[in-house]
Design an enzyme around this catalytic site. Structure first.
Site, PDB file in Angstrom:
ATOM      1  N   LYS A 117       5.208  -5.330  -6.010  1.00  0.00           N
ATOM      2  CA  LYS A 117       6.414  -6.062  -5.339  1.00  0.00           C
ATOM      3  C   LYS A 117       5.503  -6.684  -4.102  1.00  0.00           C
ATOM      4  O   LYS A 117       4.497  -6.127  -3.534  1.00  0.00           O
ATOM      5  CB  LYS A 117       7.437  -5.180  -5.016  1.00  0.00           C
ATOM      6  CG  LYS A 117       7.412  -3.868  -4.516  1.00  0.00           C
ATOM      7  CD  LYS A 117       7.521  -3.400  -3.210  1.00  0.00           C
ATOM      8  CE  LYS A 117       6.419  -3.812  -2.177  1.00  0.00           C
ATOM      9  NZ  LYS A 117       6.374  -3.157  -0.879  1.00  0.00           N
ATOM     10  N   HIS A 166       8.466   1.416  -6.575  1.00  0.00           N
ATOM     11  CA  HIS A 166       8.362   2.628  -6.756  1.00  0.00           C
ATOM     12  C   HIS A 166       9.374   3.579  -6.569  1.00  0.00           C
ATOM     13  O   HIS A 166       9.642   4.809  -6.877  1.00  0.00           O
ATOM     14  CB  HIS A 166       7.048   3.252  -6.095  1.00  0.00           C
ATOM     15  CG  HIS A 166       7.030   3.471  -4.614  1.00  0.00           C
ATOM     16  ND1 HIS A 166       6.901   2.156  -3.921  1.00  0.00           N
ATOM     17  CD2 HIS A 166       7.266   4.345  -3.888  1.00  0.00           C
ATOM     18  CE1 HIS A 166       7.232   2.469  -2.551  1.00  0.00           C
ATOM     19  NE2 HIS A 166       7.375   3.770  -2.569  1.00  0.00           N
ATOM     20  N   LYS A 176      11.292   7.397  -8.200  1.00  0.00           N
ATOM     21  CA  LYS A 176      11.645   8.747  -7.358  1.00  0.00           C
ATOM     22  C   LYS A 176      12.791   9.536  -8.084  1.00  0.00           C
ATOM     23  O   LYS A 176      13.642   9.053  -8.610  1.00  0.00           O
ATOM     24  CB  LYS A 176      12.347   8.379  -6.182  1.00  0.00           C
ATOM     25  CG  LYS A 176      11.351   7.647  -5.224  1.00  0.00           C
ATOM     26  CD  LYS A 176      11.710   7.139  -3.685  1.00  0.00           C
ATOM     27  CE  LYS A 176      10.729   6.503  -2.832  1.00  0.00           C
ATOM     28  NZ  LYS A 176      10.012   7.481  -1.981  1.00  0.00           N
ATOM     29  N   GLU A 236      12.199   4.233   8.952  1.00  0.00           N
ATOM     30  CA  GLU A 236      10.785   4.887   8.754  1.00  0.00           C
ATOM     31  C   GLU A 236      10.207   5.105  10.125  1.00  0.00           C
ATOM     32  O   GLU A 236      10.678   4.324  11.133  1.00  0.00           O
ATOM     33  CB  GLU A 236       9.753   3.928   8.017  1.00  0.00           C
ATOM     34  CG  GLU A 236      10.135   3.831   6.432  1.00  0.00           C
ATOM     35  CD  GLU A 236       9.100   2.956   5.931  1.00  0.00           C
ATOM     36  OE1 GLU A 236       8.334   3.403   5.176  1.00  0.00           O
ATOM     37  OE2 GLU A 236       9.214   1.535   5.980  1.00  0.00           O
ATOM     38  N   ASP A 285      10.160  -6.716   2.165  1.00  0.00           N
ATOM     39  CA  ASP A 285       9.308  -5.673   1.757  1.00  0.00           C
ATOM     40  C   ASP A 285      10.175  -4.464   1.382  1.00  0.00           C
ATOM     41  O   ASP A 285       9.806  -3.540   0.482  1.00  0.00           O
ATOM     42  CB  ASP A 285       8.367  -5.286   2.999  1.00  0.00           C
ATOM     43  CG  ASP A 285       7.352  -4.006   2.836  1.00  0.00           C
ATOM     44  OD1 ASP A 285       7.036  -4.022   1.582  1.00  0.00           O
ATOM     45  OD2 ASP A 285       7.378  -3.293   3.693  1.00  0.00           O
ATOM     46  N   HIS A 289      13.004  -2.692  -2.582  1.00  0.00           N
ATOM     47  CA  HIS A 289      13.687  -1.244  -2.661  1.00  0.00           C
ATOM     48  C   HIS A 289      14.982  -1.185  -2.667  1.00  0.00           C
ATOM     49  O   HIS A 289      15.839  -0.272  -3.472  1.00  0.00           O
ATOM     50  CB  HIS A 289      12.856  -0.338  -1.794  1.00  0.00           C
ATOM     51  CG  HIS A 289      11.505  -0.435  -2.021  1.00  0.00           C
ATOM     52  ND1 HIS A 289      10.712  -0.470  -3.223  1.00  0.00           N
ATOM     53  CD2 HIS A 289      10.517  -0.478  -0.842  1.00  0.00           C
ATOM     54  CE1 HIS A 289       9.444  -0.493  -2.869  1.00  0.00           C
ATOM     55  NE2 HIS A 289       9.274  -0.398  -1.528  1.00  0.00           N
ATOM     56  N   LYS A 312      10.470   0.025  10.435  1.00  0.00           N
ATOM     57  CA  LYS A 312       9.603   0.470  11.030  1.00  0.00           C
ATOM     58  C   LYS A 312       9.785   1.163  12.301  1.00  0.00           C
ATOM     59  O   LYS A 312      10.474   0.488  13.318  1.00  0.00           O
ATOM     60  CB  LYS A 312       8.118  -0.252  11.033  1.00  0.00           C
ATOM     61  CG  LYS A 312       8.005  -1.118   9.874  1.00  0.00           C
ATOM     62  CD  LYS A 312       7.627  -0.242   8.556  1.00  0.00           C
ATOM     63  CE  LYS A 312       7.148  -0.656   7.223  1.00  0.00           C
ATOM     64  NZ  LYS A 312       7.299   0.186   6.137  1.00  0.00           N
TER      65      LYS A 312
HETATM   66  C1  BG6 Z   1       6.402   0.155   0.282  1.00  0.00           C
HETATM   67  C2  BG6 Z   1       6.296  -0.619   1.752  1.00  0.00           C
HETATM   68  O1  BG6 Z   1       6.433  -0.359  -0.956  1.00  0.00           O
HETATM   69  O2  BG6 Z   1       7.022   1.517   0.407  1.00  0.00           O
HETATM   70  C3  BG6 Z   1       6.102   0.012   2.706  1.00  0.00           C
HETATM   71  O3  BG6 Z   1       5.409  -1.789   1.460  1.00  0.00           O
HETATM   72  C4  BG6 Z   1       6.815   1.432   3.014  1.00  0.00           C
HETATM   73  O4  BG6 Z   1       6.224  -0.615   3.961  1.00  0.00           O
HETATM   74  C5  BG6 Z   1       6.967   2.113   1.702  1.00  0.00           C
HETATM   75  O5  BG6 Z   1       6.533   2.178   3.997  1.00  0.00           O
HETATM   76  C6  BG6 Z   1       7.925   3.510   1.714  1.00  0.00           C
HETATM   77  O6  BG6 Z   1       7.472   3.985   0.665  1.00  0.00           O
HETATM   78  P1  BG6 Z   1       7.538   5.675   0.522  1.00  0.00           P
HETATM   79  O7  BG6 Z   1       6.722   6.059  -0.418  1.00  0.00           O
HETATM   80  O8  BG6 Z   1       7.119   6.172   1.742  1.00  0.00           O
HETATM   81  O9  BG6 Z   1       8.945   6.102   0.152  1.00  0.00           O
END
Ligand code: BG6
Length: 473
Positions: free
Chosen positions: A147, A177, A181, A215, A234, A239, A325
């Protein structure tokens, strides 16, 4: 099920994602005995970043040590390292890659499957797919695409055209991803394997939903990617909307790829296009002086917005989504807030129960936990209410020790040819339609202090409700 023998080709093998997730993930799958009986991993990158086989193995070992839980044990590592090789590829010079794939196939014998993982920036997708086509490597292979899939509706359509000219949809695995999870997957079990929750999982009982993914990390040197992408594309369009799909979907008739994705995509069809008036875009102070970031950058590092699923189950129930972020805490949480029942008989204000009333909290950051927050009688002669909680912790559950990380689970699924947890072309296109009003008229970014919860206006967005991000008690 065990996958057929595979040659996995990792484009972007020297990049950030390969280092953080994919190389440690493949190693983990091998350790867990989940890789096929016969497999090879061929790393690839443009000639300018080419590595020797030895250097690639060392690179992978460093990645596993740093991001895969420490130094691997010698015999296990050596077995895995034996399966690694490297083949550089440029559009006009794909020779080394082709040779490396052929050598891997010969070593395995018996016609293994090919899986191409495109862990490259979106601008490079077309060129890599072109190379796979021209060299014939694409034949019979499957492709995992990272993505964001496109940057808007037109580019997603164009990318679909490019991909489908070489790979039919049954061989395309658009990866998100978050859908791999454990605790996101568990939303399906929580809702549909129990009689306890689903009957109240609707507008009659729920007042609003929050999907909150703050985050603490900044952009971690990913300026080139981030400047082009921003948090809305992003995190939200990819997500968080996908998680919303699982929270809001109707029960599918099965967990098969078609049934599951049909239901998720119906939610996306029902999503109202984002109203820019219900969006807060933020940028952390200091972002503009990160290396590679334009001094007048308007890229957002934070988004909070209200989404509306306009269907019979959800009409009138706002879904508040937030991610950014450099915030105060790293969390990945869904909360469903229930409507206030009549409390007259208790002679106490709703707010006296800690202000939180009834909420179901799904923390989906690995290993994850679920809590039901409710009001209970405080011990004593008077009927006074206080906050109470029931909690399920994944970490306490013995049978869950074999849990895989999102990427691990999904790479395994792709080798098995199971598309259930991958996104589908029509769903993605719809999400870009939903995103369109904001992409066209983005509101100016509001600055926020690193370590805060974003610009002050995020509180107004959810009023009269409040952001609710409870810690595990
Ligand atoms: C990614 C993003 O797909 O997912 C990142 O590009 C983000 O910016 C990350 O930090 C978060 O994933 P995780 O594995 O920390 O849950």
């Amino acid at each position: 099920a065990t996958p057929d023998d595979h040659v996995v080709v990792l484009f972007g093998a020297t990049g950030d994602l390969a280092r953080r997730k994919l190389l440690p993930g493949l190693y983990r799958l091998a350790q867990a005995g989940l890789m096929p009986a016969g497999y090879r991993v061929v790393g690839s990158a443009p000639t300018a970043d080419a590595l020797s086989d030895e250097a690639f193995r060392a690179h992978a070992r460093d990645a596993v040590t740093e991001f895969g839980g420490g130094e691997p044990s010698k015999p296990e590592w050596e077995r895995f390292a034996d399966a690694l090789s490297f083949g550089a590829a440029d559009p006009d010079e794909p020779g080394p890659l082709v040779a490396a794939v052929r050598a891997a196939e010969t070593a395995l014998g018996g016609g293994p499957r090919r899986l191409f993982h495109l862990a490259v920036p979106p601008v490079a997708f077309a060129s890599v797919i072109g190379t796979l086509d021209r060299t014939g490597l694409s034949e019979g292979g499957r492709v995992i695409i990272e993505k964001p899939f496109g940057t808007d509706l037109a580019s997603a359509r164009a990318l679909d055209g490019i991909v489908h000219a070489v790979f039919d949809e049954s061989r395309v695995f658009r990866i998100d991803h978050f859908l791999g999870k454990e605790s996101v997957d568990n939303i399906l079990a929580l809702r549909f394997a129990n009689g306890l929750f689903e009957p109240v999982w609707n507008r009659d009982h729920i007042s609003h939903v929050q999907i909150d993914v703050p985050e603490t990390i900044g952009i971690e040197g990913r300026a080139a990617f981030f400047e082009e992408t921003g948090t809305f594309r992003d995190m939200i369009v990819t997500h968080l909307f996908q998680v919303l799909g699982f929270v809001a979907m109707e029960p599918p008739t099965s967990l098969g790829a078609k049934a599951l994705r049909d239901e998720k995509d119906k939610v996306f069809q029902s999503l109202r296009p984002v109203d820019p008036g219900h969006v807060v875009r933020g940028q952390y102070e200091g972002y503009r002086s990160e290396p590679g970031v334009a001094p007048d950058s308007d890229t957002e590092t934070f988004v909070a917005l209200r989404a509306d699923v306009d269907n019979w189950r959800w009409a009138g129930v706002p879904f508040y989504l937030r991610s950014g972020k450099a915030l105060g805490q790293r969390r990945q949480v869904v909360t469903l807030h229930f409507k206030r029942p009549p409390l007259r008989m208790f002679d106490t204000a709703w707010a006296s129960g800690g202000g939180r009333g009834n909420a179901l909290v799904v923390d989906f950051d690995d290993p994850g936990w679920i809590a039901a927050d409710f009001l209970a009688k405080e011990p004593g002669p008077a009927m006074r209410l206080g906050p109470a909680r029931m909690t399920f912790r994944y970490a306490d559950s013995v049978q869950l020790r074999n849990g895989l990380e999102g990427y691990e689970r999904l790479i395994l699924d792709a080798m098995l040819g199971d598309q259930s947890l991958f996104t589908r072309s029509d769903g993605i296109q719809r999400l870009w339609e939903v995103a369109d009003p904001l992409l066209r008229s983005p509101r100016p970014v509001e600055p926020y202090a690193p370590g805060s919860w974003g610009p002050a206006s995020v509180d107004k967005l959810v009023a009269p409700h409040h952001w609710y991000l409870p810690d595990m008690a």
